[in-house]
Scaffold this motif. Structure first.
Motif, PDB file in Angstrom:
ATOM      1  N   PHE A  87      31.563  -7.194  38.303  1.00  0.00           N
ATOM      2  CA  PHE A  87      31.008  -5.843  38.289  1.00  0.00           C
ATOM      3  C   PHE A  87      31.090  -5.188  36.913  1.00  0.00           C
ATOM      4  O   PHE A  87      30.263  -4.348  36.580  1.00  0.00           O
ATOM      5  CB  PHE A  87      31.742  -4.981  39.319  1.00  0.00           C
ATOM      6  CG  PHE A  87      31.550  -5.453  40.728  1.00  0.00           C
ATOM      7  CD1 PHE A  87      30.381  -5.167  41.403  1.00  0.00           C
ATOM      8  CD2 PHE A  87      32.524  -6.207  41.369  1.00  0.00           C
ATOM      9  CE1 PHE A  87      30.184  -5.610  42.709  1.00  0.00           C
ATOM     10  CE2 PHE A  87      32.343  -6.656  42.666  1.00  0.00           C
ATOM     11  CZ  PHE A  87      31.163  -6.359  43.337  1.00  0.00           C
ATOM     12  N   GLY A  88      32.071  -5.589  36.114  1.00  0.00           N
ATOM     13  CA  GLY A  88      32.187  -5.023  34.778  1.00  0.00           C
ATOM     14  C   GLY A  88      31.198  -5.638  33.817  1.00  0.00           C
ATOM     15  O   GLY A  88      30.221  -5.003  33.399  1.00  0.00           O
ATOM     16  N   LEU A  89      31.427  -6.904  33.487  1.00  0.00           N
ATOM     17  CA  LEU A  89      30.538  -7.577  32.548  1.00  0.00           C
ATOM     18  C   LEU A  89      29.153  -7.795  33.148  1.00  0.00           C
ATOM     19  O   LEU A  89      28.133  -7.582  32.479  1.00  0.00           O
ATOM     20  CB  LEU A  89      31.134  -8.928  32.131  1.00  0.00           C
ATOM     21  CG  LEU A  89      30.312  -9.754  31.134  1.00  0.00           C
ATOM     22  CD1 LEU A  89      30.044  -8.961  29.865  1.00  0.00           C
ATOM     23  CD2 LEU A  89      31.029 -11.062  30.813  1.00  0.00           C
ATOM     24  N   GLY A  90      29.103  -8.209  34.419  1.00  0.00           N
ATOM     25  CA  GLY A  90      27.805  -8.438  35.056  1.00  0.00           C
ATOM     26  C   GLY A  90      26.964  -7.176  35.118  1.00  0.00           C
ATOM     27  O   GLY A  90      25.782  -7.174  34.758  1.00  0.00           O
ATOM     28  N   GLY A  91      27.577  -6.074  35.559  1.00  0.00           N
ATOM     29  CA  GLY A  91      26.837  -4.815  35.648  1.00  0.00           C
ATOM     30  C   GLY A  91      26.379  -4.314  34.295  1.00  0.00           C
ATOM     31  O   GLY A  91      25.230  -3.891  34.116  1.00  0.00           O
ATOM     32  N   ALA A  92      27.270  -4.369  33.317  1.00  0.00           N
ATOM     33  CA  ALA A  92      26.919  -3.906  31.974  1.00  0.00           C
ATOM     34  C   ALA A  92      25.819  -4.772  31.367  1.00  0.00           C
ATOM     35  O   ALA A  92      24.895  -4.270  30.715  1.00  0.00           O
ATOM     36  CB  ALA A  92      28.154  -3.915  31.083  1.00  0.00           C
ATOM     37  N   GLN A  93      25.910  -6.082  31.586  1.00  0.00           N
ATOM     38  CA  GLN A  93      24.907  -6.982  31.014  1.00  0.00           C
ATOM     39  C   GLN A  93      23.517  -6.685  31.569  1.00  0.00           C
ATOM     40  O   GLN A  93      22.530  -6.637  30.811  1.00  0.00           O
ATOM     41  CB  GLN A  93      25.298  -8.439  31.308  1.00  0.00           C
ATOM     42  CG  GLN A  93      24.422  -9.483  30.644  1.00  0.00           C
ATOM     43  CD  GLN A  93      23.183  -9.840  31.443  1.00  0.00           C
ATOM     44  OE1 GLN A  93      23.155  -9.703  32.666  1.00  0.00           O
ATOM     45  NE2 GLN A  93      22.148 -10.294  30.755  1.00  0.00           N
ATOM     46  N   VAL A  94      23.402  -6.482  32.881  1.00  0.00           N
ATOM     47  CA  VAL A  94      22.095  -6.215  33.487  1.00  0.00           C
ATOM     48  C   VAL A  94      21.539  -4.879  33.003  1.00  0.00           C
ATOM     49  O   VAL A  94      20.371  -4.789  32.584  1.00  0.00           O
ATOM     50  CB  VAL A  94      22.199  -6.226  35.028  1.00  0.00           C
ATOM     51  CG1 VAL A  94      20.895  -5.721  35.647  1.00  0.00           C
ATOM     52  CG2 VAL A  94      22.503  -7.633  35.526  1.00  0.00           C
ATOM     53  N   VAL A  95      22.360  -3.840  33.045  1.00  0.00           N
ATOM     54  CA  VAL A  95      21.880  -2.500  32.677  1.00  0.00           C
ATOM     55  C   VAL A  95      21.484  -2.439  31.201  1.00  0.00           C
ATOM     56  O   VAL A  95      20.395  -1.971  30.850  1.00  0.00           O
ATOM     57  CB  VAL A  95      22.958  -1.444  32.992  1.00  0.00           C
ATOM     58  CG1 VAL A  95      22.557  -0.083  32.430  1.00  0.00           C
ATOM     59  CG2 VAL A  95      23.182  -1.353  34.498  1.00  0.00           C
TER      60      VAL A  95
END
Length: 390
Positions: A87-95
């Motif tokens: 949720f941290g790296l994955g969410g930031a990467q997508v956004v």
């Protein structure tokens, strides 16, 4: 009586055997061979095999079985420990990636709605290709492999809001978008919770009884049933087929049967996954590609550089070692199969033009073809730039 899907499958499999024999002898990536088969025999080639929804759906089972076997390498307990990465790296990467790509598309003259579709489609990486290549190289359990899978899990989840928002971009302003998104997320949460409960209290004891019967056919059928049923549940909850299959594998990863499950599923997985890449190649329009080849090649290069830099910097901000962050960034620098879904839906809904759709698809397919080389170069490039720090 005609059997169009069976005829298409036979033709594609025969061509794949011939091309892959040549590619194996030459030491070329088999993924590229599958794509060439699809491009050559598909609508933009000699048109022996039409690209149909039935054939595409059959090919998606390869991704389902791939994610099931990948899930067998990840226990639910370990997945929970990766929540920061998911949720941290994955969410930031997508956004961040979607915003940067959409901003560049808007600056180049595309309308905001078109730019949104371009950003969403190109922000997502390829779960099927990356996990397949990592598995072939035995790198799934290494630090960069686990980090890559964590980001890919979030990307699969991120497909849902993109799909729900698509009709609103075409002027559907009924105000139901937020409610639909909330309802889908709630339904998905309930389904995942039920799957976790069923895995603990029903599926594991059931497999124990199946093993006691000592029937290989029953064991294989049960594995196929569980993986496909889990994919069916999450798909009907508005999530992806791949996510359900991954969770199914993760539920069985802590049992003593995971090695046997992987061995039984692998033949089905490899054949159907090859068919999936053939179907991806069939989606490319060569005539449209040739007319804008300079834009496509430029987009591929910029995409790889942008996604590598973005994932590397975000990983560093979250405390990931420099070498691991860059290696993960290179692994996830391509676009993915869900981007093809978003591009196709965008064109169907009238949000983007056919030309924009083909530009997105060509960029995605070429970046997919480059992925085996990116996986091979990720370690030496990251070590050279980061002076061996991993």
């Amino acid at each position: 009586m005609e059997y169009p899907v069976l005829t298409a499958a036979v033709v594609l499999l025969a061509a794949s055997v011939a091309v892959l024999t040549l590619f194996e002898r030459l030491g070329l990536p088999v993924l590229l061979g599958y794509l060439i088969v699809g491009i050559s025999l598909g609508p933009s080639g000699i048109a022996w095999v039409p690209h149909t929804e039935d054939l595409h759906f059959l090919a998606e089972f390869g991704v389902v079985l791939l994610l099931f076997t990948i899930g067998l390498d990840f226990s639910i307990t370990h997945l929970w420990t990766l929540k920061k990465q998911v949720f941290g790296l994955g969410g930031a990467q997508v956004v961040v990636t979607a915003a940067l790509v959409a901003g560049a598309a808007w600056a180049s003259g595309l309308p905001p709605a078109n730019a949104f579709v371009v950003g969403g489609a190109l922000a997502l990486s390829s779960t099927a290709v990356v996990t397949r290549e990592l598995s072939r190289r035995g790198e799934l359990k290494q630090r960069h492999g686990r980090l890559s899978v964590a980001v890919l899990i979030f990307q699969d989840l991120a497909v849902v809001p993109f799909l729900i928002l698509m009709p609103a971009l075409n002027g559907d302003t009924t105000g139901d978008g937020a409610w639909d998104l909330l309802l889908t997320l709630l339904t998905g949460t309930v389904v995942v919770a039920l799957m976790l409960a069923a895995g603990r209290w029903l599926i594991r004891p059931l497999f124990s009884r199946i093993v006691e019967i000592e029937s290989r056919e029953l064991f294989t059928l049960s594995a196929l049933l569980f993986s496909l049923a889990a994919a069916w549940l999450t798909a009907n909850a508005g999530l992806s087929l791949a996510l359900g299959a991954f969770l199914a594998g993760a539920l069985l990863s802590e049992t003593e049967y995971k090695e046997r499950l992987t061995a039984e599923i692998r033949p089905f997985r490899d054949v159907l996954l090859g068919l999936f890449f053939v179907v991806i190649g069939m989606m490319l329009d060569l005539q449209a590609l040739w007319g804008q080849i300079h834009w496509v090649l430029g987009a591929v290069l910029l995409l790889i550089l942008l996604k590598t830099a973005t994932t590397t910097l975000l990983g560093r901000l979250l405390g990931v070692p420099r070498g691991t962050a860059m290696r993960t960034g290179i692994l996830l620098s391509q676009a993915g199969e869900f981007g093809l879904v978003l591009a196709t839906l965008g064109a169907t809904e009238g949000v983007i033009s056919t030309e924009t759709e083909q530009l997105i698809m060509a960029t995605i397919i070429i970046s997919l073809a480059l992925t085996p080389m990116l996986v091979r170069w990720a370690e030496p490039v990251s070590k050279r730039i980061c002076l061996g720090r991993t």
